[in-house]
Design a protein around this motif. Structure first.
Motif, PDB file in Angstrom:
ATOM      1  N   LEU A 135       1.045  -1.241  -0.103  1.00 40.78           N
ATOM      2  CA  LEU A 135      -0.077   0.063   0.090  1.00 40.78           C
ATOM      3  C   LEU A 135       0.847   1.328  -0.117  1.00 40.78           C
ATOM      4  CD1 LEU A 135      -2.868   1.429   0.207  1.00 40.78           C
ATOM      5  CD2 LEU A 135      -2.617   1.115   2.651  1.00 40.78           C
ATOM      6  N   ILE A 136       0.635   2.068  -0.833  1.00 40.36           N
ATOM      7  CA  ILE A 136       1.508   3.419  -1.009  1.00 40.36           C
ATOM      8  C   ILE A 136       0.632   4.550  -0.599  1.00 40.36           C
ATOM      9  CG2 ILE A 136       0.869   3.589  -3.586  1.00 40.36           C
ATOM     10  CD1 ILE A 136       3.692   4.994  -3.742  1.00 40.36           C
ATOM     11  N   SER A 137       1.040   5.526   0.179  1.00 40.06           N
ATOM     12  CA  SER A 137       0.341   6.549   0.967  1.00 40.06           C
ATOM     13  C   SER A 137       1.382   7.796   0.858  1.00 40.06           C
ATOM     14  CB  SER A 137      -0.140   6.407   2.354  1.00 40.06           C
ATOM     15  OG  SER A 137       0.977   6.007   3.044  1.00 40.06           O
ATOM     16  N   GLY A 138       0.567   8.827   0.546  1.00 39.29           N
ATOM     17  CA  GLY A 138       1.236  10.083   0.391  1.00 39.29           C
ATOM     18  C   GLY A 138       1.189  10.554  -1.282  1.00 39.29           C
ATOM     19  N   ARG A 139       1.078   9.629  -2.089  1.00 40.89           N
ATOM     20  CA  ARG A 139       1.321  10.179  -3.493  1.00 40.89           C
ATOM     21  C   ARG A 139       0.407   9.207  -4.009  1.00 40.89           C
ATOM     22  NH1 ARG A 139       3.561  13.708  -1.568  1.00 40.89           N
ATOM     23  NH2 ARG A 139       5.423  14.819  -1.995  1.00 40.89           N
ATOM     24  N   THR A 140       0.073   9.300  -5.424  1.00 42.46           N
ATOM     25  CA  THR A 140      -0.802   8.437  -6.221  1.00 42.46           C
ATOM     26  C   THR A 140       0.345   7.304  -6.733  1.00 42.46           C
ATOM     27  OG1 THR A 140      -1.814   7.795  -8.194  1.00 42.46           O
ATOM     28  CG2 THR A 140      -0.472   9.718  -8.242  1.00 42.46           C
ATOM     29  N   ILE A 141      -0.058   5.977  -6.776  1.00 42.65           N
ATOM     30  CA  ILE A 141       1.044   4.999  -7.154  1.00 42.65           C
ATOM     31  C   ILE A 141       1.369   5.152  -8.812  1.00 42.65           C
ATOM     32  CG2 ILE A 141      -0.860   3.365  -8.082  1.00 42.65           C
ATOM     33  CD1 ILE A 141       0.896   0.961  -6.583  1.00 42.65           C
ATOM     34  N   ILE A 159      -6.754   2.438  -8.237  1.00 39.98           N
ATOM     35  CA  ILE A 159      -7.873   2.829  -7.154  1.00 39.98           C
ATOM     36  C   ILE A 159      -7.568   2.529  -5.881  1.00 39.98           C
ATOM     37  CG2 ILE A 159     -10.224   2.447  -6.536  1.00 39.98           C
ATOM     38  CD1 ILE A 159     -10.861   1.902  -9.500  1.00 39.98           C
ATOM     39  N   LEU A 160      -7.049   1.236  -5.431  1.00 39.81           N
ATOM     40  CA  LEU A 160      -6.587   1.170  -4.022  1.00 39.81           C
ATOM     41  C   LEU A 160      -5.221   1.716  -3.774  1.00 39.81           C
ATOM     42  CD1 LEU A 160      -8.179  -2.596  -3.797  1.00 39.81           C
ATOM     43  CD2 LEU A 160      -9.023  -0.420  -3.040  1.00 39.81           C
ATOM     44  N   ASN A 161      -4.392   2.039  -4.940  1.00 40.89           N
ATOM     45  CA  ASN A 161      -3.189   2.552  -4.566  1.00 40.89           C
ATOM     46  C   ASN A 161      -2.421   1.384  -4.033  1.00 40.89           C
ATOM     47  OD1 ASN A 161      -2.561   4.861  -5.647  1.00 40.89           O
ATOM     48  ND2 ASN A 161      -1.945   5.610  -3.359  1.00 40.89           N
TER      49      ASN A 161
END
Length: 123
Positions: A23-29, A75-77
């Motif tokens: 899961l990536i957070s802080g930016r779009t994958i 969508i889920l990144n």
């Protein structure tokens, strides 16, 4: 700043399957090339599989071709690694990593890393 969190590791018998997620957070994958590395004690991190930021290119280590599949969900990144026909030599800590630009197979090229998830293949 981008943050990565892996999940899905565990113990599986030879020939079995596992699916890892990052899961990536802080930016779009979509801004990052996403890659899976693995490492066993005393050895350097080894490239496993990568997917280009555009989703149009994938690359695999020879040792996992035909058995592992990398994908992503914009969508889920998440970046995912489906691992089939697992072998004892696949046992390692698996890390998710992110970089901008083209696919790279060297760990030093990557700007963000997850904490790792243990995969153990044993009967």
């Amino acid at each position: 700043q981008v943050q990565l969190v892996e999940s899905g590791g565990g113990l599986v018998q030879p020939g079995g399957s596992l699916r890892l997620s990052c899961l990536i957070s802080g930016r779009t994958i979509s801004a990052y090339t996403m890659t899976w590395f693995r490492q066993i004690p005393g050895k350097e991190r080894e490239f496993v599989a990568a997917i280009l930021w555009s989703g149009t290119e994938r690359d695999y280590a020879d040792s996992v071709k035909g058995r592992f599949t990398i994908s992503r969900d914009t969508i889920l990144n998440t970046a995912n690694l489906q691992m089939n026909s697992l072998k004892p030599e696949d046992t390692a800590v698996y890390y998710c990593a992110a970089k901008r630009g083209t696919i790279g197979t060297a760990a030093f090229e990557y700007e963000a890393w997850g904490q790792g998830t243990q995969v153990t293949v044993s009967s």
